[in-house]
Scaffold this motif. Structure first.
Motif, short mmCIF file in Angstrom:
data_model
loop_
_atom_site.label_atom_id
_atom_site.label_comp_id
_atom_site.label_asym_id
_atom_site.label_seq_id
_atom_site.Cartn_x
_atom_site.Cartn_y
_atom_site.Cartn_z
N GLY A 257 -8.71 -10.80 -12.85
CA GLY A 257 -9.86 -11.35 -12.32
C GLY A 257 -11.10 -11.86 -12.65
N LEU A 258 -10.84 -13.54 -13.37
CA LEU A 258 -11.36 -13.98 -13.92
C LEU A 258 -11.87 -15.27 -13.52
CD1 LEU A 258 -11.70 -13.15 -17.87
CD2 LEU A 258 -13.68 -12.80 -16.33
N SER A 259 -11.99 -15.31 -11.75
CA SER A 259 -11.63 -16.37 -11.30
C SER A 259 -12.68 -17.63 -11.53
CB SER A 259 -11.70 -16.65 -9.51
OG SER A 259 -13.26 -16.08 -9.31
N HIS A 260 -12.77 -18.73 -11.30
CA HIS A 260 -13.71 -19.69 -11.51
C HIS A 260 -14.85 -20.08 -11.59
CE1 HIS A 260 -10.68 -22.82 -13.92
NE2 HIS A 260 -9.87 -22.66 -13.30
N ALA A 261 -15.10 -19.16 -10.42
CA ALA A 261 -16.57 -19.08 -10.12
C ALA A 261 -17.08 -17.66 -10.61
CB ALA A 261 -16.32 -19.50 -8.45
N SER A 262 -15.59 -16.86 -10.41
CA SER A 262 -16.59 -15.56 -10.49
C SER A 262 -18.18 -14.93 -11.65
CB SER A 262 -15.47 -14.06 -10.80
OG SER A 262 -15.07 -14.03 -12.09
N ASN A 263 -18.59 -14.38 -10.68
CA ASN A 263 -20.16 -14.05 -12.16
C ASN A 263 -20.76 -15.19 -12.65
OD1 ASN A 263 -19.47 -11.42 -12.24
ND2 ASN A 263 -17.77 -11.84 -13.60
N ALA A 264 -20.22 -16.04 -11.49
CA ALA A 264 -21.06 -17.39 -12.16
C ALA A 264 -22.70 -17.50 -11.10
CB ALA A 264 -20.43 -18.78 -11.44
N PRO A 265 -23.37 -18.49 -11.94
CA PRO A 265 -25.22 -18.13 -11.22
C PRO A 265 -24.59 -18.64 -9.36
CG PRO A 265 -25.02 -19.42 -13.27
CD PRO A 265 -23.41 -19.09 -13.25
N GLU A 266 -25.84 -18.39 -9.07
CA GLU A 266 -25.97 -18.22 -7.88
C GLU A 266 -25.98 -19.35 -7.50
OE1 GLU A 266 -28.16 -16.92 -3.17
OE2 GLU A 266 -28.93 -16.44 -5.49
N SER A 267 -26.51 -20.29 -8.34
CA SER A 267 -26.29 -21.94 -7.45
C SER A 267 -24.72 -22.70 -7.82
CB SER A 267 -27.63 -22.47 -7.99
OG SER A 267 -27.26 -22.47 -10.12
N LEU A 268 -23.75 -22.18 -8.45
CA LEU A 268 -22.88 -22.69 -8.74
C LEU A 268 -21.67 -22.95 -7.83
CD1 LEU A 268 -21.91 -22.42 -12.51
CD2 LEU A 268 -23.71 -24.46 -10.72
N GLU A 269 -21.75 -21.50 -6.11
CA GLU A 269 -21.59 -21.64 -5.26
C GLU A 269 -19.53 -20.68 -5.55
OE1 GLU A 269 -20.94 -24.86 -2.02
OE2 GLU A 269 -19.91 -26.44 -4.10
N SER A 270 -20.47 -19.86 -5.25
CA SER A 270 -18.95 -18.85 -5.33
C SER A 270 -17.80 -18.44 -4.70
CB SER A 270 -19.42 -17.07 -5.38
OG SER A 270 -20.27 -16.71 -4.24
N GLU A 271 -16.92 -19.61 -4.75
CA GLU A 271 -15.87 -20.56 -4.00
C GLU A 271 -14.53 -20.10 -5.36
OE1 GLU A 271 -16.30 -23.63 -1.90
OE2 GLU A 271 -18.65 -22.66 -0.63
N ASP A 272 -13.96 -20.01 -5.30
CA ASP A 272 -12.80 -19.61 -6.11
C ASP A 272 -12.11 -21.04 -6.01
OD1 ASP A 272 -13.22 -17.25 -6.85
OD2 ASP A 272 -10.78 -16.83 -5.57
N PHE A 273 -11.13 -21.58 -6.87
CA PHE A 273 -10.95 -23.18 -6.79
C PHE A 273 -10.02 -23.60 -8.12
CE2 PHE A 273 -14.48 -24.45 -8.98
CZ PHE A 273 -13.83 -25.36 -9.66
N GLU A 274 -9.03 -24.58 -8.65
CA GLU A 274 -8.58 -24.51 -8.60
C GLU A 274 -8.04 -25.56 -9.69
OE1 GLU A 274 -3.84 -23.34 -8.38
OE2 GLU A 274 -4.04 -21.45 -8.02
#
Length: 550
Positions: free
Chosen positions: A73-90
């Protein structure tokens, strides 16, 4: 924005959000076990070499990290600051092949005529043809062709890197006898020091004024290129092209450029300083400033040229130029080289002219860009036999193939370029991070470099259509904000760069999510932050023990 929050690094991974040490050790432990298992398997199969091991480890580390984080449950963008675009990517650090073209096909290279519509005989490209490959003066950003983004994107920062402009040939590329001198009496090359301490005595600008003495019987060495120019030196046409380049950039980026918001950087090769003088006079007119600092690194470790020691990169590039394809193109070129040797007077034993077409390419193209005739033989019994245009065109086509093979179409080219240009990439990412975190007032940076600089960067960016970067070849990194997100757009030759890597494919306007491009470039160099300082793995990478396939 924390640059380390959206890239995997080479050996360390940064996780978003607050998690216990148990989760951290679990992920690292599983990653280590799986990677070790992969390496053991490869070693048992006797298939591993230094570069294979590094590339496999890179790809495996990125993939395993993405999979493990997703399962936890720790995708690259999860729980990231809002300015970091909460979109998952590999994170995908793989090498991808460029699109096939006439340049990549040796049969086409040898059997074609002309040079695919490329320009080699003038700095001027008609407006109706702007964007055409012009070796003498490559296309760059200018207002008329500039792909303007939608108004909701706010341009925050620009970093430009380009090759110097038109010059005389290098002395190492001279023919044994050059009957037509290169004279630069209408150009002053200034060389003086002036103290910056207030109240110090002033210095008078002094310039070099070459002359010959009738009492000095010693000829210059080497023989060959003669005249009052240096070899190399930016010519009058090159200075004019540099000034126009500055005007064209100013026509697009003027809101970002001022004496307090712009920085300029050069290499230790004097031709980059010569370009800077003409270019900056257009970007920062004399009425706004009378002097401008030119940032420069130590000549032994400069990251822009680049010059820092990197045995791994040297080894990989040597391997690339020892492949069956490379040997085949030299074998097929024997008759062409013989014709060139007979007319130029270059001895067949001069290996520097026969391990690639670099020397012949530079000598001939420098002459043609300055409207000089192609050379003729001054050696008996071939007096007045000249290099025909079709033979020069063959040299230009083969030179294009060589650069494509070296920096793009070879699978090892990505790792070779990352290792030798990774320090500059780390500096670029640090600049971008400072802008998005609002830690700097610099809004425009300009780097004047060389074809080897641009070629390596294009290799790292995995450009889809690779060419030998001509004079003034330009890559631009633009940083945008579309509330609350940040994007980066990369331009090459004034248009959106087309990359073979899925990590660098933006939206319809070329906008790449910030954490995606930072994850790719940062992942390649192992970028991370420790104790508030940016770190990377390039030094360790360059000094990786070199092993060979059995």
């Amino acid at each position: 924005m924390d640059v380390t929050q959206h890239q995997p690094g080479r050996r360390r991974h940064v996780f978003y959000g607050f998690w216990g040490f148990s989760t951290l050790f679990l992920v690292l432990g599983l990653s280590t076990v799986l990677i070790i298992g992969l390496l053991v398997q490869l070693l048992n199969q006797d298939l591993i070499s230094t570069t294979d091991m590094m590339q496999s480890t890179l790809s495996s580390a990125a993939s395993l990290t993405a999979i493990l984080l997703a399962r936890l449950g720790l995708s690259h963008a999860s729980n990231a600051p809002e300015s970091l675009e909460s979109e998952d990517f590999e994170i995908d650090l793989s090498w991808y092949p460029p699109k096939p073209s006439s340049i990549t096909n040796l049969t086409t290279v040898f059997n074609s005529t002309g040079v695919w519509g490329f320009i080699f005989n003038t700095s001027h490209t008609p407006d109706s043809q702007y964007g055409t490959y012009n070796w003498c003066n490559m296309p760059h950003v200018r207002a008329k062709e500039y792909p303007r983004p939608p108004s909701e994107y706010e341009l925050l920062y620009v970093e430009v890197i380009h090759r110097h402009h038109l010059r005389t040939p290098y002395s190492s590329n001279s023919f044994p006898v050059e009957p037509h001198p290169w004279n630069c009496n209408n150009i002053a090359i200034y060389s003086y020091s002036s103290p910056l301490t207030p109240g110090s005595p002033p210095s008078i600008p002094g310039y070099h004024s070459p002359f010959t003495s009738p009492l000095n019987p010693f000829p210059p060495s080497p023989l060959g290129l003669q005249g009052t120019c240096n070899f190399p030196q930016i010519t009058t046409q090159g200075l004019s092209d540099s000034y126009q380049h500055g005007l064209d950039l100013l026509s697009v980026y003027s809101p970002l450029i001022s004496p307090t918001s712009a920085e300029f950087r050069i290499t230790n090769n004097p031709i980059t300083s010569q370009v800077a003088g003409a270019l900056i006079s257009a970007l920062l007119p004399p009425k706004t400033t009378t002097t401008t600092p030119l940032l420069i690194q130590n000549k032994e470790i400069d990251s822009l040229e680049p010059k820092y020691p990197c045995p791994l990169s040297h080894h990989l590039f040597s391997q690339i130029q020892s492949t069956p394809q490379w040997k085949s193109h030299l074998q097929l070129s024997k008759e062409i080289l013989t014709q060139l040797d007979i007319i130029s007077g270059v001895p067949p034993s001069d290996t520097s002219f026969h391990i690639s077409f670099d020397h012949y390419f530079d000598n001939l193209s420098s002459k043609q860009c300055h409207s000089r005739p192609l050379p003729c033989s001054v050696h008996s019994p071939h007096n007045n036999k000249c290099i025909p245009q079709h033979l020069a065109d063959t040299v230009y086509r083969l030179g294009q193939w060589e650069y494509h093979h070296t920096y793009r179409s070879s699978k090892q080219s990505l790792q070779a370029s990352v290792a030798s240009y990774g320090v500059w990439i780390a500096e670029l990412l640090s600049h971008i991070s400072s802008v998005t975190k609002e830690e700097t007032k610099v809004r425009y940076r300009h780097n004047i470099a060389h074809d080897g600089s641009i070629s390596r960067l294009l290799g790292v960016l995995q450009v889809d259509d690779m060419h030998w970067p001509g004079m003034g070849s330009e890559i631009v990194f633009e940083v945008y904000k579309q509330q609350p997100k940040h994007f980066v757009r990369v331009l090459y030759g004034g248009q959106v760069l087309k990359s073979s890597s899925p990590m660098l494919k933006g939206n319809t306007k070329g906008m790449i999510p910030l954490q995606q491009i930072m994850g790719y470039l940062g992942g390649l160099i192992g970028l991370r932050e420790k104790d508030g300082k940016m770190m990377h793995d390039i030094k360790e990478m360059c000094n990786t023990p070199i092993t060979y396939n059995k």
